[in-house]
Write a protein that holds these residues in place. Structure first.
Motif, PDB file in Angstrom:
ATOM      1  N   ALA A 339      35.470  39.501  43.116  1.00  0.00           N
ATOM      2  CA  ALA A 339      36.266  38.298  42.842  1.00  0.00           C
ATOM      3  C   ALA A 339      35.371  37.174  42.355  1.00  0.00           C
ATOM      4  CB  ALA A 339      37.043  37.862  44.086  1.00  0.00           C
ATOM      5  N   VAL A 340      35.945  36.288  41.554  1.00  0.00           N
ATOM      6  CA  VAL A 340      35.250  35.111  41.031  1.00  0.00           C
ATOM      7  C   VAL A 340      36.213  33.929  41.059  1.00  0.00           C
ATOM      8  CG1 VAL A 340      34.061  34.058  39.067  1.00  0.00           C
ATOM      9  CG2 VAL A 340      33.803  36.511  39.505  1.00  0.00           C
ATOM     10  N   ILE A 341      35.737  32.791  41.538  1.00  0.00           N
ATOM     11  CA  ILE A 341      36.496  31.546  41.441  1.00  0.00           C
ATOM     12  C   ILE A 341      35.861  30.696  40.347  1.00  0.00           C
ATOM     13  CG2 ILE A 341      37.117  29.394  42.608  1.00  0.00           C
ATOM     14  CD1 ILE A 341      37.341  30.907  45.181  1.00  0.00           C
ATOM     15  N   ASN A 342      36.673  30.189  39.438  1.00  0.00           N
ATOM     16  CA  ASN A 342      36.204  29.378  38.316  1.00  0.00           C
ATOM     17  C   ASN A 342      36.634  27.924  38.497  1.00  0.00           C
ATOM     18  OD1 ASN A 342      35.271  31.734  36.647  1.00  0.00           O
ATOM     19  ND2 ASN A 342      37.458  32.198  36.694  1.00  0.00           N
ATOM     20  N   HIS A 343      35.766  27.020  38.080  1.00  0.00           N
ATOM     21  CA  HIS A 343      36.107  25.595  38.058  1.00  0.00           C
ATOM     22  C   HIS A 343      36.108  25.122  36.615  1.00  0.00           C
ATOM     23  CE1 HIS A 343      35.193  21.246  38.016  1.00  0.00           C
ATOM     24  NE2 HIS A 343      36.000  21.210  39.054  1.00  0.00           N
ATOM     25  N   HIS A 344      37.241  24.576  36.178  1.00  0.00           N
ATOM     26  CA  HIS A 344      37.394  24.076  34.812  1.00  0.00           C
ATOM     27  C   HIS A 344      37.444  22.545  34.858  1.00  0.00           C
ATOM     28  CE1 HIS A 344      38.468  28.223  33.643  1.00  0.00           C
ATOM     29  NE2 HIS A 344      39.169  28.229  34.763  1.00  0.00           N
ATOM     30  N   GLY A 345      36.658  21.910  34.026  1.00  0.00           N
ATOM     31  CA  GLY A 345      36.609  20.459  34.006  1.00  0.00           C
ATOM     32  C   GLY A 345      35.192  19.976  34.248  1.00  0.00           C
ATOM     33  N   GLY A 363      40.510  49.603  39.662  1.00  0.00           N
ATOM     34  CA  GLY A 363      39.231  49.169  39.112  1.00  0.00           C
ATOM     35  C   GLY A 363      39.327  48.193  37.963  1.00  0.00           C
ATOM     36  N   ASP A 364      40.524  47.743  37.598  1.00  0.00           N
ATOM     37  CA  ASP A 364      40.641  46.774  36.507  1.00  0.00           C
ATOM     38  C   ASP A 364      40.645  45.352  37.077  1.00  0.00           C
ATOM     39  OD1 ASP A 364      42.994  47.172  37.778  1.00  0.00           O
ATOM     40  OD2 ASP A 364      44.242  47.323  35.991  1.00  0.00           O
ATOM     41  N   TRP A 365      40.390  44.376  36.177  1.00  0.00           N
ATOM     42  CA  TRP A 365      40.281  42.976  36.577  1.00  0.00           C
ATOM     43  C   TRP A 365      41.542  42.213  36.158  1.00  0.00           C
ATOM     44  CZ3 TRP A 365      36.520  40.431  39.353  1.00  0.00           C
ATOM     45  CH2 TRP A 365      35.372  41.175  39.656  1.00  0.00           C
ATOM     46  N   TRP A 366      41.927  41.225  36.999  1.00  0.00           N
ATOM     47  CA  TRP A 366      43.112  40.415  36.744  1.00  0.00           C
ATOM     48  C   TRP A 366      42.758  38.941  36.855  1.00  0.00           C
ATOM     49  CZ3 TRP A 366      48.024  42.399  35.612  1.00  0.00           C
ATOM     50  CH2 TRP A 366      48.132  43.785  35.660  1.00  0.00           C
ATOM     51  N   SER A 367      43.415  38.134  36.040  1.00  0.00           N
ATOM     52  CA  SER A 367      43.228  36.687  36.043  1.00  0.00           C
ATOM     53  C   SER A 367      44.408  36.027  36.753  1.00  0.00           C
ATOM     54  CB  SER A 367      43.114  36.157  34.612  1.00  0.00           C
ATOM     55  OG  SER A 367      43.128  34.736  34.600  1.00  0.00           O
ATOM     56  N   PHE A 368      44.109  35.095  37.670  1.00  0.00           N
ATOM     57  CA  PHE A 368      45.141  34.376  38.418  1.00  0.00           C
ATOM     58  C   PHE A 368      45.008  32.892  38.105  1.00  0.00           C
ATOM     59  CE2 PHE A 368      44.350  38.306  40.580  1.00  0.00           C
ATOM     60  CZ  PHE A 368      45.587  38.716  41.045  1.00  0.00           C
ATOM     61  N   ASP A 369      45.992  32.348  37.430  1.00  0.00           N
ATOM     62  CA  ASP A 369      46.011  30.949  37.017  1.00  0.00           C
ATOM     63  C   ASP A 369      47.348  30.349  37.442  1.00  0.00           C
ATOM     64  OD1 ASP A 369      45.842  28.490  35.853  1.00  0.00           O
ATOM     65  OD2 ASP A 369      45.508  29.197  33.809  1.00  0.00           O
ATOM     66  N   ASP A 370      47.367  29.735  38.616  1.00  0.00           N
ATOM     67  CA  ASP A 370      48.617  29.252  39.224  1.00  0.00           C
ATOM     68  C   ASP A 370      49.606  30.420  39.321  1.00  0.00           C
ATOM     69  OD1 ASP A 370      47.560  26.752  39.559  1.00  0.00           O
ATOM     70  OD2 ASP A 370      48.354  25.961  37.683  1.00  0.00           O
ATOM     71  N   THR A 371      50.749  30.313  38.648  1.00  0.00           N
ATOM     72  CA  THR A 371      51.750  31.382  38.723  1.00  0.00           C
ATOM     73  C   THR A 371      51.562  32.437  37.642  1.00  0.00           C
ATOM     74  OG1 THR A 371      53.269  30.084  37.344  1.00  0.00           O
ATOM     75  CG2 THR A 371      53.434  29.817  39.742  1.00  0.00           C
ATOM     76  N   ARG A 372      50.567  32.255  36.773  1.00  0.00           N
ATOM     77  CA  ARG A 372      50.353  33.185  35.680  1.00  0.00           C
ATOM     78  C   ARG A 372      49.320  34.228  36.076  1.00  0.00           C
ATOM     79  NH1 ARG A 372      50.605  28.124  33.548  1.00  0.00           N
ATOM     80  NH2 ARG A 372      48.324  27.929  33.567  1.00  0.00           N
ATOM     81  N   VAL A 373      49.696  35.473  35.974  1.00  0.00           N
ATOM     82  CA  VAL A 373      48.804  36.594  36.292  1.00  0.00           C
ATOM     83  C   VAL A 373      48.743  37.503  35.073  1.00  0.00           C
ATOM     84  CG1 VAL A 373      48.367  38.547  37.812  1.00  0.00           C
ATOM     85  CG2 VAL A 373      49.415  36.465  38.728  1.00  0.00           C
ATOM     86  N   SER A 374      47.521  37.805  34.647  1.00  0.00           N
ATOM     87  CA  SER A 374      47.358  38.641  33.460  1.00  0.00           C
ATOM     88  C   SER A 374      46.142  39.541  33.619  1.00  0.00           C
ATOM     89  CB  SER A 374      47.204  37.772  32.198  1.00  0.00           C
ATOM     90  OG  SER A 374      46.083  36.908  32.323  1.00  0.00           O
ATOM     91  N   ARG A 375      46.163  40.647  32.926  1.00  0.00           N
ATOM     92  CA  ARG A 375      45.051  41.580  32.978  1.00  0.00           C
ATOM     93  C   ARG A 375      43.929  41.099  32.058  1.00  0.00           C
ATOM     94  NH1 ARG A 375      45.189  47.174  34.151  1.00  0.00           N
ATOM     95  NH2 ARG A 375      47.465  47.121  33.965  1.00  0.00           N
ATOM     96  N   PRO A 377      41.051  41.876  29.531  1.00  0.00           N
ATOM     97  CA  PRO A 377      40.824  43.012  28.626  1.00  0.00           C
ATOM     98  C   PRO A 377      39.595  43.832  28.961  1.00  0.00           C
ATOM     99  CG  PRO A 377      41.414  41.039  27.392  1.00  0.00           C
ATOM    100  CD  PRO A 377      41.198  40.601  28.795  1.00  0.00           C
ATOM    101  N   THR A 378      38.442  43.171  29.121  1.00  0.00           N
ATOM    102  CA  THR A 378      37.201  43.900  29.407  1.00  0.00           C
ATOM    103  C   THR A 378      36.498  43.233  30.585  1.00  0.00           C
ATOM    104  OG1 THR A 378      35.973  42.542  27.808  1.00  0.00           O
ATOM    105  CG2 THR A 378      36.911  44.631  27.033  1.00  0.00           C
ATOM    106  N   PRO A 379      35.809  44.012  31.417  1.00  0.00           N
ATOM    107  CA  PRO A 379      35.141  43.424  32.580  1.00  0.00           C
ATOM    108  C   PRO A 379      34.114  42.349  32.226  1.00  0.00           C
ATOM    109  CG  PRO A 379      35.282  45.802  32.808  1.00  0.00           C
ATOM    110  CD  PRO A 379      35.715  45.489  31.420  1.00  0.00           C
ATOM    111  N   LYS A 380      33.472  42.438  31.066  1.00  0.00           N
ATOM    112  CA  LYS A 380      32.443  41.465  30.717  1.00  0.00           C
ATOM    113  C   LYS A 380      33.026  40.063  30.540  1.00  0.00           C
ATOM    114  CE  LYS A 380      32.620  42.248  25.707  1.00  0.00           C
ATOM    115  NZ  LYS A 380      31.833  42.614  24.511  1.00  0.00           N
ATOM    116  N   ASP A 381      34.353  39.973  30.326  1.00  0.00           N
ATOM    117  CA  ASP A 381      34.990  38.669  30.184  1.00  0.00           C
ATOM    118  C   ASP A 381      35.043  37.905  31.500  1.00  0.00           C
ATOM    119  OD1 ASP A 381      35.406  39.174  27.514  1.00  0.00           O
ATOM    120  OD2 ASP A 381      37.398  40.044  27.831  1.00  0.00           O
ATOM    121  N   VAL A 382      34.678  38.565  32.600  1.00  0.00           N
ATOM    122  CA  VAL A 382      34.661  37.882  33.896  1.00  0.00           C
ATOM    123  C   VAL A 382      33.544  36.839  33.927  1.00  0.00           C
ATOM    124  CG1 VAL A 382      34.269  38.238  36.372  1.00  0.00           C
ATOM    125  CG2 VAL A 382      35.694  39.832  35.094  1.00  0.00           C
ATOM    126  N   ARG A 383      32.466  37.098  33.209  1.00  0.00           N
ATOM    127  CA  ARG A 383      31.358  36.136  33.155  1.00  0.00           C
ATOM    128  C   ARG A 383      31.719  34.976  32.242  1.00  0.00           C
ATOM    129  NH1 ARG A 383      28.614  41.029  31.989  1.00  0.00           N
ATOM    130  NH2 ARG A 383      27.498  41.912  33.784  1.00  0.00           N
TER     131      ARG A 383
END
Length: 423
Positions: A339-345, A363-375, A377-383
């Motif tokens: 898991a990763v927590i991101n700070h924007h701003g 084994g896939d990664w998901w993005s959680f942005d308030d009520t929006r959840v999306s897969r 595309p590639t694990p390297k996008d986590v960085r």
């Protein structure tokens, strides 16, 4: 300053840019509470911290007579906890025969640009601010207004004795202001410091985004730091300061869950406006983070770790209990990101938070942005440069069940869930 040189080389580089003599430069580390430490020319560059601001002060030319060189900072006291620094650092020579009242007037005269109009021509009572002399002790010494010649006291001699022979002999003091007196006399508490062009270029380059590895961050975090003469360890038995004391942080055990908090904000001076976000990209591994090189030699895995007599308690006893039960794999301090927590701003008091989480089953990664959840595309996008907190899980031995599946096994609604799935 980078490279393998010493502080002396750094001062020579500053002298080259400014046209000043290197022997007249005083390099200090100052934080939001006041003076932190003074750097000597024999120290290496790696003792310089990247988390605090380094100030280079030009000392006055030497003159005949009994004078003492004093550098000082203004600190707002009367607050809960430590004081809060405001304004710029100052440096000046004073005659040691100066009385307390005249010493206060001379200090105010040197700070005339930050005072309200008419302050210097008004009669000021002794004790406008407290004067705390930093003599190497944790609290320092307050100069008493009743002392005829405060610069001839033993505390001043002790402070001068702390200076290295290769640095200008000086004394550091904090001027302690109450909120009421500060409001009445001070109108400008901003910091006016001359900034070299090379410093601006370095900051702009950093804001554009450089890359640093998580391994390098861990090495810096667990590395040793030589304490300055003011902060060195005081032996409780002989009451003597131990020169060359090293301070370090040790990792004594490898936990099941490793939480890495990236320090994304740097406090330049006091106030929210001076907090800057560090937006460089931290290259962290998604799999196979080896904590072994960063564990202390006296870790819980090492038999040389000192044992407590008779009784054990706290986290140490809990760790030993788990080790006896075979729940801790001591030979595998390797971690995988989940898991990763991101700070924007750019503001420390605001911004927006999002999270990336890995599905432990698929084994896939998901993005959680308030009520929006999306897969993702590639694990390297986590960085990304917005990564703020990293969550790692210790790699398990083969055939060991994942904790999320263990929770599912214990779920009271498992039968209902399976029924719904079968339908």
């Amino acid at each position: 300053m980078v490279g393998d040189g010493g502080v002396r080389e750094g001062k020579e580089a500053l002298a080259l840019h400014t046209g000043l003599a290197p022997e007249r430069l005083l390099l200090l580390e100052i934080d939001g509470e006041g003076f932190h430490r003074t750097f000597t020319e024999t120290q290496e560059v790696d003792v310089l911290s990247t988390n605090e601001c380094l100030y280079c002060l030009e000392t006055p030319e030497k003159t005949d007579g009994d004078y003492v060189l004093i550098t000082w900072l203004n600190v707002l006291s009367g607050c809960s906890g430590a004081g809060v620094r405001f304004g710029s650092p100052y440096i000046c020579k004073f005659s040691r025969e100066t009385s307390y009242e005249d010493f206060q007037k001379l200090l105010l005269k040197e700070m005339a640009t930050i005072l309200r109009p008419g302050v210097l021509i008004q009669e000021q009572q002794a004790g406008v601010f407290g004067i705390r002399l930093l003599d190497g002790s944790s609290e320092g010494v307050l100069l008493e207004p009743g002392v005829p010649h405060p610069l001839y006291t033993e505390a001043v001699d002790d402070a001068l004795a702390l200076c290295d022979h290769e640095t200008p002999s000086h004394v550091k003091i904090h001027l302690l202001w109450s909120p009421q007196i500060k409001e009445e006399l001070v109108w400008d508490e901003s910091e006016n410091v001359e900034e070299l062009g090379s410093v601006r270029e370095t900051r702009e380059h950093a804001s554009k985004g450089e890359t640093v590895s998580l391994g390098a961050c861990l090495e810096a975090y667990t590395g040793s730091e030589e304490l300055s003469p003011e902060d060195t360890w005081l032996c409780p038995h002989c009451n003597q300061k131990e020169e060359g004391t090293l301070k370090m942080i040790r990792l004594c055990s490898a936990p099941e869950i490793l939480l890495v908090h990236l320090n994304r904000f740097r406090q330049a001076t006091k106030g929210r406006s001076s907090v800057r976000k560090i937006s460089c990209l931290v290259d962290f591994p998604l799999e196979g983070l080896d904590l072994g090189p960063h564990l202390s030699a006296h870790s819980m895995r090492d038999k040389s770790f000192p044992k407590t007599p008779n009784k054990t308690f706290g986290w140490r006893a809990s760790f030993r209990k788990k080790r006896r039960e075979g729940k801790v794999e001591e030979d595998c301090p390797v971690y995988d990101l989940f898991a990763v927590i991101n700070h924007h701003g750019k503001e420390i008091q605001g911004g927006h938070y999002t999270a990336y989480c890995k599905n432990p089953v698929e084994g896939d990664w998901w993005s959680f942005d308030d009520t929006r959840v999306s897969r993702i595309p590639t694990p390297k996008d986590v960085r990304s440069p917005d990564a703020y907190m990293l969550f790692y899980e210790r790699r398990r031995v083969p055939m060991q069940i994942h904790w999320i599946l263990a929770l599912r096994e214990k779920s009271p609604n498992r039968a209902t869930d399976e029924k719904q799935v079968s339908l």
